[in-house]
Write an enzyme that holds these catalytic residues in place. Structure first.
Site, mmCIF file in Angstrom:
data_model
loop_
_atom_site.group_PDB
_atom_site.id
_atom_site.type_symbol
_atom_site.label_atom_id
_atom_site.label_comp_id
_atom_site.label_asym_id
_atom_site.label_seq_id
_atom_site.Cartn_x
_atom_site.Cartn_y
_atom_site.Cartn_z
ATOM 1 N N GLU A 219 0.815 -1.216 0.000
ATOM 2 C CA GLU A 219 0.000 0.000 0.000
ATOM 3 C C GLU A 219 0.853 1.273 0.000
ATOM 4 O O GLU A 219 0.556 2.233 -0.688
ATOM 5 C CB GLU A 219 -0.901 -0.016 1.250
ATOM 6 N N ASP A 220 1.942 1.257 0.782
ATOM 7 C CA ASP A 220 2.671 2.501 1.069
ATOM 8 C C ASP A 220 4.075 2.599 0.486
ATOM 9 O O ASP A 220 4.727 3.624 0.648
ATOM 10 C CB ASP A 220 2.780 2.700 2.598
#
Length: 231
Positions: free
Chosen positions: A90-91
């Site tokens: 996600e990051d």
């Protein structure tokens, strides 16, 4: 002592927290081989090394604390590894394919499941302007069902609950409006799921922390009463 591992991240370095995690895993896991956990920690550390949380602490503190909560629940090593890696797709620039290659399909499926749940927009969806409590509860129940149905593996839910618990423990660093919204969502969605799964330790703490931000006067009154009773 109710068995909770308190959020002491602000006073401890990632290295100290990591050693605490390994010590905890070794207490209940029959195998002494922690190589996969060590590899996951090093991978997450590198992936998040330029990121910080709202508190100003290194981002790696968060996945470490999530992994510690999972170890407190005596989860298997794959779940601990996925807890350490749960934000990397996600990051960061790391891909699901790379996780599969480095850590195997089981871990990759868990990380993918958590990533998909992150993308499920829950916030604000149980707020009601009309005050229709029945409708709000029906919305919340539908969201809980959707949440559970999306997770093909119950371990995905465990990681997400651990993720939410650590976020609630560090909610003081968020602006008041966000604190209220996240606490409401936690009370409506996450705490009932923890109760449904029979994880009373997490359910109770999520309830307590939600009350702290939604009804601070009531919360601190209870804290004072408990302190008096213990003294």
């Amino acid at each position: 002592d109710d068995g909770r591992i308190e959020s002491i991240a602000e006073f401890q370095s990632p290295e100290v927290l990591y050693q605490g995690l390994i010590s905890h895993v070794k207490k209940y896991h029959p195998s002494d081989d922690i190589s996969l956990i060590e590899k996951a920690y090093n991978t997450a550390y590198e992936a998040h090394k330029n990121q910080v949380r709202k508190s100003g602490e290194p981002y790696i503190i968060h996945p470490l604390c999530v992994a510690i909560i999972l170890a407190d629940l005596e989860m298997d090593k794959e779940t601990i590894v996925a807890g350490l890696l749960h934000d990397v797709v996600e990051d960061t620039i790391m891909t699901e394919e790379e996780i599969t290659e480095e850590f195997g399909g089981d871990v990759a499926l868990l990380v993918d499941g958590v990533t998909k749940l992150q993308q499920l927009q829950l916030s604000g969806s149980t707020q009601s302007q009309s005050g229709d409590n029945d409708r709000v509860e029906m919305q919340a129940e539908n969201l809980r069902k959707m949440f559970l149905a999306m997770a093909k593996d119950i371990r995905v839910i465990m990681i997400k609950l651990a993720d939410r618990l650590h976020n609630m423990r560090t909610l003081k660093h968020m602006p008041p409006e966000k604190q209220h919204r996240i606490a409401r969502e936690t009370l409506d969605i996450y705490a009932p799921i923890a109760q449904r799964l029979g994880i009373s330790k997490i359910k109770i703490e999520l309830d307590d922390l939600s009350l702290k931000y939604l009804e601070p006067t009531v919360y601190y009154d209870l804290v004072d009463k408990i302190a008096v009773r213990k003294s």
